[in-house]
Design a protein around this motif. Structure first.
Motif, mmCIF file in Angstrom:
data_model
loop_
_atom_site.group_PDB
_atom_site.id
_atom_site.type_symbol
_atom_site.label_atom_id
_atom_site.label_comp_id
_atom_site.label_asym_id
_atom_site.label_seq_id
_atom_site.Cartn_x
_atom_site.Cartn_y
_atom_site.Cartn_z
ATOM 1 N N MET A 113 0.933 -1.395 -0.166
ATOM 2 C CA MET A 113 -0.033 -0.223 0.197
ATOM 3 C C MET A 113 0.209 1.263 -0.164
ATOM 4 N N ILE A 114 0.604 1.908 -1.130
ATOM 5 C CA ILE A 114 1.054 3.030 -0.881
ATOM 6 C C ILE A 114 1.110 4.243 -0.293
ATOM 7 N N THR A 115 1.445 5.147 0.543
ATOM 8 C CA THR A 115 1.294 6.055 2.005
ATOM 9 C C THR A 115 1.719 7.332 1.257
ATOM 10 N N VAL A 116 0.587 8.429 1.349
ATOM 11 C CA VAL A 116 1.322 9.821 1.499
ATOM 12 C C VAL A 116 0.970 10.366 2.432
ATOM 13 N N LYS A 117 1.954 11.469 2.070
ATOM 14 C CA LYS A 117 2.572 12.243 4.190
ATOM 15 C C LYS A 117 1.835 13.678 3.775
ATOM 16 N N THR A 118 2.000 13.812 5.280
ATOM 17 C CA THR A 118 1.045 14.368 5.949
ATOM 18 C C THR A 118 2.223 15.887 5.778
ATOM 19 N N GLU A 119 1.868 16.739 5.681
ATOM 20 C CA GLU A 119 2.957 17.991 6.285
ATOM 21 C C GLU A 119 3.273 18.343 7.245
ATOM 22 N N LYS A 120 3.251 17.559 7.891
ATOM 23 C CA LYS A 120 4.237 17.338 9.720
ATOM 24 C C LYS A 120 5.327 16.172 9.408
ATOM 25 N N GLU A 121 4.709 14.399 8.337
ATOM 26 C CA GLU A 121 6.084 14.162 8.379
ATOM 27 C C GLU A 121 7.082 14.205 7.065
ATOM 28 N N LEU A 122 6.180 14.664 6.655
ATOM 29 C CA LEU A 122 7.263 15.818 5.660
ATOM 30 C C LEU A 122 8.219 16.487 6.125
ATOM 31 N N ARG A 123 8.016 17.172 7.277
ATOM 32 C CA ARG A 123 8.532 17.440 7.749
ATOM 33 C C ARG A 123 9.640 16.608 8.449
ATOM 34 N N LEU A 124 9.311 16.252 8.986
ATOM 35 C CA LEU A 124 10.737 15.297 9.675
ATOM 36 C C LEU A 124 11.281 14.293 8.749
ATOM 37 N N MET A 125 10.765 13.891 7.400
ATOM 38 C CA MET A 125 11.387 13.057 6.299
ATOM 39 C C MET A 125 12.468 14.422 5.694
ATOM 40 N N ARG A 126 12.347 15.496 5.726
ATOM 41 C CA ARG A 126 13.069 16.761 5.719
ATOM 42 C C ARG A 126 14.322 16.802 6.254
ATOM 43 N N GLU A 127 14.452 16.318 7.483
ATOM 44 C CA GLU A 127 14.633 16.669 8.747
ATOM 45 C C GLU A 127 16.200 15.178 8.563
ATOM 46 N N ALA A 128 15.374 14.289 8.408
ATOM 47 C CA ALA A 128 16.148 13.070 8.023
ATOM 48 C C ALA A 128 17.016 13.545 6.984
ATOM 49 N N GLY A 129 16.458 13.889 6.450
ATOM 50 C CA GLY A 129 16.840 14.169 5.032
ATOM 51 C C GLY A 129 18.390 14.794 4.885
ATOM 52 N N ARG A 130 17.750 15.814 5.657
ATOM 53 C CA ARG A 130 18.987 17.330 6.002
ATOM 54 C C ARG A 130 20.034 16.121 6.992
ATOM 55 N N ILE A 131 19.760 15.771 7.387
ATOM 56 C CA ILE A 131 20.804 14.758 7.928
ATOM 57 C C ILE A 131 21.574 13.894 7.203
ATOM 58 N N VAL A 132 21.116 13.516 6.585
ATOM 59 C CA VAL A 132 22.129 12.171 5.259
ATOM 60 C C VAL A 132 23.026 12.994 4.853
ATOM 61 N N ALA A 133 22.802 14.626 3.894
ATOM 62 C CA ALA A 133 22.967 15.231 3.734
ATOM 63 C C ALA A 133 24.317 15.794 4.093
ATOM 64 N N LEU A 134 24.465 16.207 5.295
ATOM 65 C CA LEU A 134 25.196 16.198 5.732
ATOM 66 C C LEU A 134 25.999 15.537 6.531
ATOM 67 N N THR A 135 25.544 14.458 6.725
ATOM 68 C CA THR A 135 26.893 13.606 6.744
ATOM 69 C C THR A 135 27.361 13.234 5.810
ATOM 70 N N LEU A 136 26.747 13.117 4.241
ATOM 71 C CA LEU A 136 27.859 13.042 2.956
ATOM 72 C C LEU A 136 28.153 13.959 2.749
ATOM 73 N N GLN A 137 28.566 14.855 3.037
ATOM 74 C CA GLN A 137 29.000 16.615 3.158
ATOM 75 C C GLN A 137 30.378 16.113 3.859
ATOM 76 N N ALA A 138 30.040 14.892 5.336
ATOM 77 C CA ALA A 138 31.344 15.637 6.145
ATOM 78 C C ALA A 138 32.004 13.926 5.484
ATOM 79 N N LEU A 139 31.624 13.080 4.892
ATOM 80 C CA LEU A 139 32.523 11.563 4.189
ATOM 81 C C LEU A 139 33.548 12.191 3.165
ATOM 82 N N GLU A 140 32.745 13.602 1.893
ATOM 83 C CA GLU A 140 33.290 13.853 0.965
ATOM 84 C C GLU A 140 34.344 14.158 1.759
ATOM 85 N N LYS A 141 34.529 15.064 3.069
ATOM 86 C CA LYS A 141 35.724 15.786 3.242
ATOM 87 C C LYS A 141 36.614 14.605 3.639
ATOM 88 N N ALA A 142 36.657 13.287 3.900
ATOM 89 C CA ALA A 142 37.188 12.578 4.647
ATOM 90 C C ALA A 142 37.817 11.832 3.754
#
Length: 248
Positions: free
Chosen positions: A1-30
């Motif tokens: 079943m495909i789920t459609v996310k609420t605005e609140k859920e998208l905000r939480l996913m955006r924060e998780a995504g931000r952490i992923v992106a910043l971690t990739l930046q840290a890895l790139e430097k290393a």
């Protein structure tokens, strides 16, 4: 079943995504010749936790590490260890984070030092194919329109897309419906509607698309030993077009 996310859920996913992106930046430097993939894994785990997230991959289905680190002919799911990166290698790192039960997932391939023109082209084509897929992720299109956009771009540049592994829905679980292949005819699969969230992730090979899994039961490699690259973003379908959630 495909789920459609609420605005609140998208905000939480955006924060998780931000952490992923910043971690990739840290890895790139290393990333440089001489560093081990285990050292990169430690950097990733520490960065995710420092930013308030939880590593998504560690323990998932029994996977033993925070990152998937795949070098050269390794496509996906490489286990970090004592192997040192060498000048001329390429390394693909796939990483996920969880924030309040919601996931972000992204991957990127980097050159290590000076790489061959063919390896450089492979990286460039794979990244561009990801954005071709994202451009097709608009309201009213179908899932396979994304697939077709990715494959068309890759084939046009002389490479092949892995067929055994695919992108996926994402949200309260790392892997949700629908499956998002990187090949196929357009106009098939689920209709894209606002609030759907997808992880689009082309895996592109220099040679054949055929792959197999090593005896460690995780590391996937190309059948012909030629090199592979991997890029991924988590996105949301919106009325204003696709929104990339895995950005800093």
């Amino acid at each position: 079943m495909i789920t459609v996310k609420t605005e609140k859920e998208l905000r939480l996913m955006r924060e998780a995504g931000r952490i992923v992106a910043l971690t990739l930046q840290a890895l790139e430097k290393a990333i440089e010749p001489g560093i081990t993939t285990l050292e990169l894994d430690k950097i990733a785990e520490e960065t995710i936790k420092k930013l308030g997230g939880k590593p998504a991959f560690k323990g998932l289905y029994g996977f033993p590490a925070t990152i998937c680190a795949s070098i050269n002919e390794e496509v996906v799911h490489g286990i970090p260890g004592l192997r040192k990166l060498r000048n001329g290698d390429i390394i693909s790192i796939d990483i996920g984070a969880v924030v309040d039960g919601y996931y972000g997932d992204a991957a990127k391939t980097w050159p290590v030092g000076e790489v061959s023109p063919e390896a450089k082209k492979l990286i460039e084509v794979t990244e561009a194919s990801l954005y071709a897929g994202i451009e097709a992720a608009v309201v009213g299109n179908r899932v396979s329109d994304i697939s077709h956009a990715v494959e068309s771009y890759v084939v046009r540049h002389g490479f092949s897309v892995v067929r055994q592994y695919a992108g996926h829905g994402i949200g309260k679980a790392l892997h949700e419906e629908p499956n998002v292949p990187n090949y196929g005819k357009p106009g098939r699969g689920a209709r894209l509607v606002p609030g759907m969230t997808l992880a689009i992730e082309p895996m592109v090979n220099i040679g054949t698309y055929e792959v197999f899994t090593l005896p460690d039961k995780w590391t996937v490699v190309t059948r012909d030993g030629k090199w592979s690259a991997h890029f991924e973003h988590t996105i949301a379908i919106t009325e204003n077009g696709p929104m990339i959630l895995t950005l800093p």
